[in-house]
Write an enzyme that holds these catalytic residues in place. Structure first.
Site, PDB file in Angstrom:
ATOM      1  N   VAL A  58      65.180  57.817  24.943  1.00 42.54           N
ATOM      2  CA  VAL A  58      66.295  56.873  24.845  1.00 42.54           C
ATOM      3  C   VAL A  58      65.854  55.420  24.851  1.00 42.54           C
ATOM      4  O   VAL A  58      66.639  54.534  24.520  1.00 42.54           O
ATOM      5  CB  VAL A  58      67.332  57.112  25.970  1.00 42.54           C
ATOM      6  CG1 VAL A  58      67.952  58.496  25.849  1.00 42.54           C
ATOM      7  CG2 VAL A  58      66.716  56.885  27.347  1.00 42.54           C
ATOM      8  N   ASN A  84      72.640  59.298  31.383  1.00 40.77           N
ATOM      9  CA  ASN A  84      72.051  59.861  32.591  1.00 40.77           C
ATOM     10  C   ASN A  84      70.523  59.804  32.599  1.00 40.77           C
ATOM     11  O   ASN A  84      69.917  59.898  33.661  1.00 40.77           O
ATOM     12  CB  ASN A  84      72.498  61.320  32.753  1.00 40.77           C
ATOM     13  CG  ASN A  84      71.707  62.055  33.804  1.00 40.77           C
ATOM     14  OD1 ASN A  84      71.962  61.916  34.995  1.00 40.77           O
ATOM     15  ND2 ASN A  84      70.715  62.839  33.385  1.00 40.77           N
ATOM     16  N   TYR A 149      63.133  50.937  40.770  1.00 41.59           N
ATOM     17  CA  TYR A 149      64.195  51.912  40.506  1.00 41.59           C
ATOM     18  C   TYR A 149      65.555  51.350  40.925  1.00 41.59           C
ATOM     19  O   TYR A 149      66.526  51.408  40.165  1.00 41.59           O
ATOM     20  CB  TYR A 149      63.892  53.200  41.274  1.00 41.59           C
ATOM     21  CG  TYR A 149      64.930  54.291  41.108  1.00 41.59           C
ATOM     22  CD1 TYR A 149      64.918  55.124  39.993  1.00 41.59           C
ATOM     23  CD2 TYR A 149      65.918  54.483  42.070  1.00 41.59           C
ATOM     24  CE1 TYR A 149      65.866  56.133  39.844  1.00 41.59           C
ATOM     25  CE2 TYR A 149      66.869  55.482  41.926  1.00 41.59           C
ATOM     26  CZ  TYR A 149      66.841  56.301  40.817  1.00 41.59           C
ATOM     27  OH  TYR A 149      67.782  57.291  40.672  1.00 41.59           O
ATOM     28  N   ALA A 150      65.634  50.803  42.132  1.00 39.84           N
ATOM     29  CA  ALA A 150      66.895  50.240  42.615  1.00 39.84           C
ATOM     30  C   ALA A 150      67.340  49.071  41.745  1.00 39.84           C
ATOM     31  O   ALA A 150      68.535  48.909  41.463  1.00 39.84           O
ATOM     32  CB  ALA A 150      66.748  49.796  44.074  1.00 39.84           C
ATOM     33  N   LYS A 153      68.885  50.421  38.556  1.00 45.29           N
ATOM     34  CA  LYS A 153      70.206  51.003  38.783  1.00 45.29           C
ATOM     35  C   LYS A 153      71.247  49.911  39.055  1.00 45.29           C
ATOM     36  O   LYS A 153      72.414  50.040  38.660  1.00 45.29           O
ATOM     37  CB  LYS A 153      70.153  52.000  39.935  1.00 45.29           C
ATOM     38  CG  LYS A 153      69.362  53.265  39.613  1.00 45.29           C
ATOM     39  CD  LYS A 153      69.916  54.007  38.395  1.00 45.29           C
ATOM     40  CE  LYS A 153      69.336  55.404  38.266  1.00 45.29           C
ATOM     41  NZ  LYS A 153      69.859  56.112  37.072  1.00 45.29           N
ATOM     42  N   ILE A 182      70.352  63.600  45.739  1.00 51.47           N
ATOM     43  CA  ILE A 182      70.833  64.891  45.240  1.00 51.47           C
ATOM     44  C   ILE A 182      69.640  65.845  45.169  1.00 51.47           C
ATOM     45  O   ILE A 182      68.529  65.435  44.828  1.00 51.47           O
ATOM     46  CB  ILE A 182      71.471  64.731  43.840  1.00 51.47           C
ATOM     47  CG1 ILE A 182      72.572  63.669  43.856  1.00 51.47           C
ATOM     48  CG2 ILE A 182      72.010  66.067  43.341  1.00 51.47           C
ATOM     49  CD1 ILE A 182      73.752  63.991  44.751  1.00 51.47           C
TER      50      ILE A 182
END
Length: 242
Positions: A58, A84, A149-150, A153, A182
């Site tokens: 992507v 996602n 990563y944070a 996001k 998760i």
């Protein structure tokens, strides 16, 4: 409707694709690996749903353009898009290599931008569309050894709000989901110390399951969510309370 789910070869993406198929949508299952995407498709079709696998990175503009062409020609233009695709990389801030930082932002942020931009024209022509961006609660509160990563996001949450303001009046609803930890391969790849500490912080006392995120996305893609615009829903075991 035709639903495109990126990064749906495993984990949360696969659960979302399976739930949308259960809801009656035809699902274009994207993953970097065609084999992984096909595994999800096989589970969907075995359960009586309709789906087809599409491989694409992507973060690659040409690959995204080709994927949308292939999806449109074989299934039709996506009316639902779930961004996602993503991965986690853990490291202390001073040990994050520039290449690791760039790759996190390329997949999460650039990927969300490229796939959304590719899908929006058909949605706008139809006067209807739904986009759900998968963020993370770490984009709201930050994460130790997960700065890149944070940060990525958090960027997705900001993009969601901005695009919702621009597109809602044109018939395209855009929202985000910011899951907490998760039980997926992505979280399993993090250190045991991180997982133990995080689990102890959660009021619910447990990590979530991918199927629980699938249910939240299903809601946002339904008519019941007609008033949800630019929102970030937080199935996060109580890690973030707004």
């Amino acid at each position: 409707m035709i639903a495109l789910v990126t990064g749906a070869g495993s984990g949360i993406g696969a659960a979302i694709a399976e739930r949308l198929a259960q809801d009656g949508h035809t699902v274009a299952v994207n993953d970097l690996s065609l084999g992984h995407a096909q595994t999800t498709v096989d589970r969907i079709t075995a359960a009586g749903g309709q789906a087809r696998a599409f491989a694409a990175d992507v973060s690659d503009e040409a690959a995204v353009t080709q994927m949308l062409t292939d999806v449109t020609q074989s299934l039709g233009a996506p009316q639902i898009l779930v961004n996602n695709a993503g991965f986690a990389h853990q490291a202390p801030f001073l040990e994050i290599a520039t290449a690791d930082f760039d790759r996190i932002f390329a997949v999460h942020v650039r990927g969300t931008f490229l796939v959304t931009r590719a899908c929006l024209p058909a949605m706008l022509d139809a006067g209807h569309g739904i986009v759900v961006n998968i963020a993370s609660q770490l984009g709201q509160i930050g994460g130790v050894e997960l700065v890149h990563y944070a940060g990525a996001k958090a960027a997705i949450i900001g993009m969601t709000k901005s695009l919702a303001r621009e597109m809602s009046a044109k018939g395209v609803r855009i929202n985000a989901v910011a899951p907490g930890p998760i039980n997926t391969p992505l979280v399993e790849a993090l250190s045991e110390d991180w997982k133990t500490a995080k689990r102890a912080e959660l009021p619910l006392g447990r990590f979530g399951e991918a199927s629980e995120i699938g249910g939240v996305v299903s809601f946002l893609c339904s008519d019941d969510a007609a008033l949800f615009v630019g929102q970030t829903l937080g199935p996060n075991s109580g890690d973030v309370m707004l």
